[in-house]
Design a protein around this motif. Sequence first.
Motif, PDB file in Angstrom:
ATOM      1  N   PHE A  84       0.796  -1.229   0.000  1.00  7.74           N
ATOM      2  CA  PHE A  84       0.000   0.000   0.000  1.00  7.74           C
ATOM      3  C   PHE A  84       0.830   1.283   0.000  1.00  7.74           C
ATOM      4  CE2 PHE A  84      -2.690  -3.204   2.128  1.00  7.74           C
ATOM      5  CZ  PHE A  84      -3.810  -3.161   1.298  1.00  7.74           C
ATOM      6  N   GLY A  85       2.136   1.194   0.054  1.00  9.78           N
ATOM      7  CA  GLY A  85       2.967   2.380   0.222  1.00  9.78           C
ATOM      8  C   GLY A  85       3.258   2.595   1.697  1.00  9.78           C
ATOM      9  N   ARG A  86       4.096   3.574   1.997  1.00  7.80           N
ATOM     10  CA  ARG A  86       4.544   3.793   3.378  1.00  7.80           C
ATOM     11  C   ARG A  86       3.709   4.876   4.049  1.00  7.80           C
ATOM     12  NH1 ARG A  86      10.461   5.615   3.703  1.00  7.80           N
ATOM     13  NH2 ARG A  86       9.506   7.614   3.246  1.00  7.80           N
ATOM     14  N   PRO A  87       2.810   4.481   4.961  1.00 10.50           N
ATOM     15  CA  PRO A  87       2.007   5.475   5.673  1.00 10.50           C
ATOM     16  C   PRO A  87       2.792   6.073   6.839  1.00 10.50           C
ATOM     17  CG  PRO A  87       1.405   3.302   6.443  1.00 10.50           C
ATOM     18  CD  PRO A  87       2.436   3.115   5.340  1.00 10.50           C
ATOM     19  N   PRO A  88       2.433   7.292   7.262  1.00 10.44           N
ATOM     20  CA  PRO A  88       3.009   7.822   8.503  1.00 10.44           C
ATOM     21  C   PRO A  88       2.600   6.924   9.682  1.00 10.44           C
ATOM     22  CG  PRO A  88       1.746   9.512   7.337  1.00 10.44           C
ATOM     23  CD  PRO A  88       1.487   8.212   6.643  1.00 10.44           C
ATOM     24  N   VAL A  89       3.498   6.750  10.619  1.00  8.57           N
ATOM     25  CA  VAL A  89       3.226   5.929  11.797  1.00  8.57           C
ATOM     26  C   VAL A  89       3.103   6.851  13.006  1.00  8.57           C
ATOM     27  CG1 VAL A  89       4.050   4.069  13.289  1.00  8.57           C
ATOM     28  CG2 VAL A  89       4.467   3.965  10.810  1.00  8.57           C
ATOM     29  N   LEU A  90       1.924   6.867  13.603  1.00  8.36           N
ATOM     30  CA  LEU A  90       1.687   7.650  14.817  1.00  8.36           C
ATOM     31  C   LEU A  90       2.241   6.883  16.003  1.00  8.36           C
ATOM     32  CD1 LEU A  90      -2.018   8.547  13.989  1.00  8.36           C
ATOM     33  CD2 LEU A  90      -0.020  10.028  13.710  1.00  8.36           C
ATOM     34  N   ASN A  91       2.843   7.604  16.945  1.00  9.27           N
ATOM     35  CA  ASN A  91       3.477   6.958  18.089  1.00  9.27           C
ATOM     36  C   ASN A  91       3.214   7.799  19.336  1.00  9.27           C
ATOM     37  OD1 ASN A  91       5.446   5.904  19.933  1.00  9.27           O
ATOM     38  ND2 ASN A  91       6.489   5.037  18.164  1.00  9.27           N
ATOM     39  N   TRP A  92       2.746   7.142  20.396  1.00  4.30           N
ATOM     40  CA  TRP A  92       2.448   7.814  21.653  1.00  4.30           C
ATOM     41  C   TRP A  92       3.139   7.069  22.798  1.00  4.30           C
ATOM     42  CZ3 TRP A  92      -1.432   6.247  18.215  1.00  4.30           C
ATOM     43  CH2 TRP A  92      -2.170   7.249  17.590  1.00  4.30           C
ATOM     44  N   THR A  93       3.573   7.809  23.808  1.00  3.79           N
ATOM     45  CA  THR A  93       4.143   7.223  25.018  1.00  3.79           C
ATOM     46  C   THR A  93       3.010   6.848  25.965  1.00  3.79           C
ATOM     47  OG1 THR A  93       6.111   8.575  24.781  1.00  3.79           O
ATOM     48  CG2 THR A  93       5.681   7.668  26.974  1.00  3.79           C
ATOM     49  N   GLY A  94       3.055   5.648  26.512  1.00  2.00           N
ATOM     50  CA  GLY A  94       1.985   5.156  27.365  1.00  2.00           C
ATOM     51  C   GLY A  94       1.828   5.939  28.654  1.00  2.00           C
ATOM     52  N   LEU A  95       0.585   6.216  29.016  1.00  2.00           N
ATOM     53  CA  LEU A  95       0.246   6.873  30.278  1.00  2.00           C
ATOM     54  C   LEU A  95      -0.433   5.919  31.245  1.00  2.00           C
ATOM     55  CD1 LEU A  95      -1.266  10.209  28.923  1.00  2.00           C
ATOM     56  CD2 LEU A  95       0.954   9.912  30.037  1.00  2.00           C
ATOM     57  N   SER A  96      -1.310   5.053  30.698  1.00  2.00           N
ATOM     58  CA  SER A  96      -2.113   4.195  31.567  1.00  2.00           C
ATOM     59  C   SER A  96      -2.672   3.026  30.766  1.00  2.00           C
ATOM     60  CB  SER A  96      -3.264   5.022  32.154  1.00  2.00           C
ATOM     61  OG  SER A  96      -4.074   4.246  32.993  1.00  2.00           O
ATOM     62  N   TYR A  97      -2.819   1.890  31.445  1.00  3.08           N
ATOM     63  CA  TYR A  97      -3.460   0.726  30.832  1.00  3.08           C
ATOM     64  C   TYR A  97      -4.227  -0.023  31.909  1.00  3.08           C
ATOM     65  CZ  TYR A  97      -4.246  -3.777  28.657  1.00  3.08           C
ATOM     66  OH  TYR A  97      -4.844  -4.904  28.164  1.00  3.08           O
ATOM     67  N   GLU A  98      -5.442  -0.433  31.574  1.00  5.47           N
ATOM     68  CA  GLU A  98      -6.270  -1.217  32.499  1.00  5.47           C
ATOM     69  C   GLU A  98      -7.004  -2.313  31.743  1.00  5.47           C
ATOM     70  OE1 GLU A  98      -6.252  -0.921  35.703  1.00  5.47           O
ATOM     71  OE2 GLU A  98      -5.408   1.084  36.008  1.00  5.47           O
ATOM     72  N   GLU A  99      -7.096  -3.473  32.345  1.00  2.00           N
ATOM     73  CA  GLU A  99      -7.963  -4.539  31.847  1.00  2.00           C
ATOM     74  C   GLU A  99      -9.387  -4.243  32.315  1.00  2.00           C
ATOM     75  OE1 GLU A  99      -7.189  -7.879  30.224  1.00  2.00           O
ATOM     76  OE2 GLU A  99      -5.624  -6.513  29.514  1.00  2.00           O
ATOM     77  N   GLY A 100     -10.362  -4.578  31.494  1.00  3.23           N
ATOM     78  CA  GLY A 100     -11.760  -4.346  31.837  1.00  3.23           C
ATOM     79  C   GLY A 100     -12.428  -5.597  32.384  1.00  3.23           C
ATOM     80  N   GLY A 101     -13.679  -5.446  32.768  1.00  8.32           N
ATOM     81  CA  GLY A 101     -14.446  -6.568  33.296  1.00  8.32           C
ATOM     82  C   GLY A 101     -14.699  -7.653  32.267  1.00  8.32           C
ATOM     83  N   ALA A 102     -14.644  -7.309  30.972  1.00 11.21           N
ATOM     84  CA  ALA A 102     -14.845  -8.284  29.902  1.00 11.21           C
ATOM     85  C   ALA A 102     -13.504  -8.712  29.296  1.00 11.21           C
ATOM     86  CB  ALA A 102     -15.751  -7.691  28.827  1.00 11.21           C
ATOM     87  N   ALA A 103     -12.451  -8.670  30.098  1.00  5.73           N
ATOM     88  CA  ALA A 103     -11.094  -8.959  29.607  1.00  5.73           C
ATOM     89  C   ALA A 103     -10.977 -10.335  28.961  1.00  5.73           C
ATOM     90  CB  ALA A 103     -10.080  -8.820  30.741  1.00  5.73           C
ATOM     91  N   GLY A 104     -11.742 -11.291  29.396  1.00  6.79           N
ATOM     92  CA  GLY A 104     -11.669 -12.636  28.832  1.00  6.79           C
ATOM     93  C   GLY A 104     -12.504 -12.821  27.581  1.00  6.79           C
TER      94      GLY A 104
END
Length: 194
Positions: A84-104
């Motif tokens: 498809f050609g080379r798209p720009p790649v967005l990159n962010w530094t992580g602030l927070s991550y949580e598993e939810g009640g429907a994680a499984g």
Amino acid sequence: MQAMQYELTFPADYDMDIIRGRVSRIGHLLDHWDGLGFKTYLMRERGVDGSPVNQYGPFYLWNTSEGMNSFLWGGGFQGIVNDFGRPPVLNWTGLSYEEGGAAGHRARVAVRRRQSVAEGAQLSEVMEEAVHETEVLAAADGAVCAAAAVDTHNWELVHFSLWDHDAPEAPGEVFQVLHMSQPGRDRLPRGRQW
């Protein structure tokens, strides 16, 4: 933790079954990728869930920069570039991550909301609010997981959540989840990342 996404936007009459078929054929290739928390193979279709475009936009959470770099420079990303050609790649530094009640449960849809950080804002307050929003999203009914990250070059937050149903309780752009590779999801650091 690093968040990453690239987007390929297609013409209004593009047959999105081509993308479905591609993911069906190659989606498993990252199921065991070292350093990858998870990759969600995401798609939006024009006219579905309010989308104005046909788009393929995989979203990644990386446990290690080595894993991300290995993907970008070691062959994984080259498949997209070749097709498809080379798209720009967005990159962010992580602030927070949580598993939810429907994680499984299987993630059916993803919601992404990008938000500018206002000039003059108290950065510590903005980042704490992003962490709190991650907790609220993860606690909502049907949430598989939620994350927040920041791009400090463009001062942009991204809020990302996965849901086990088609009516998520989150504002933002809705994507269909075609496949999810999650070799290191259980090792993604939980909670606030500083």
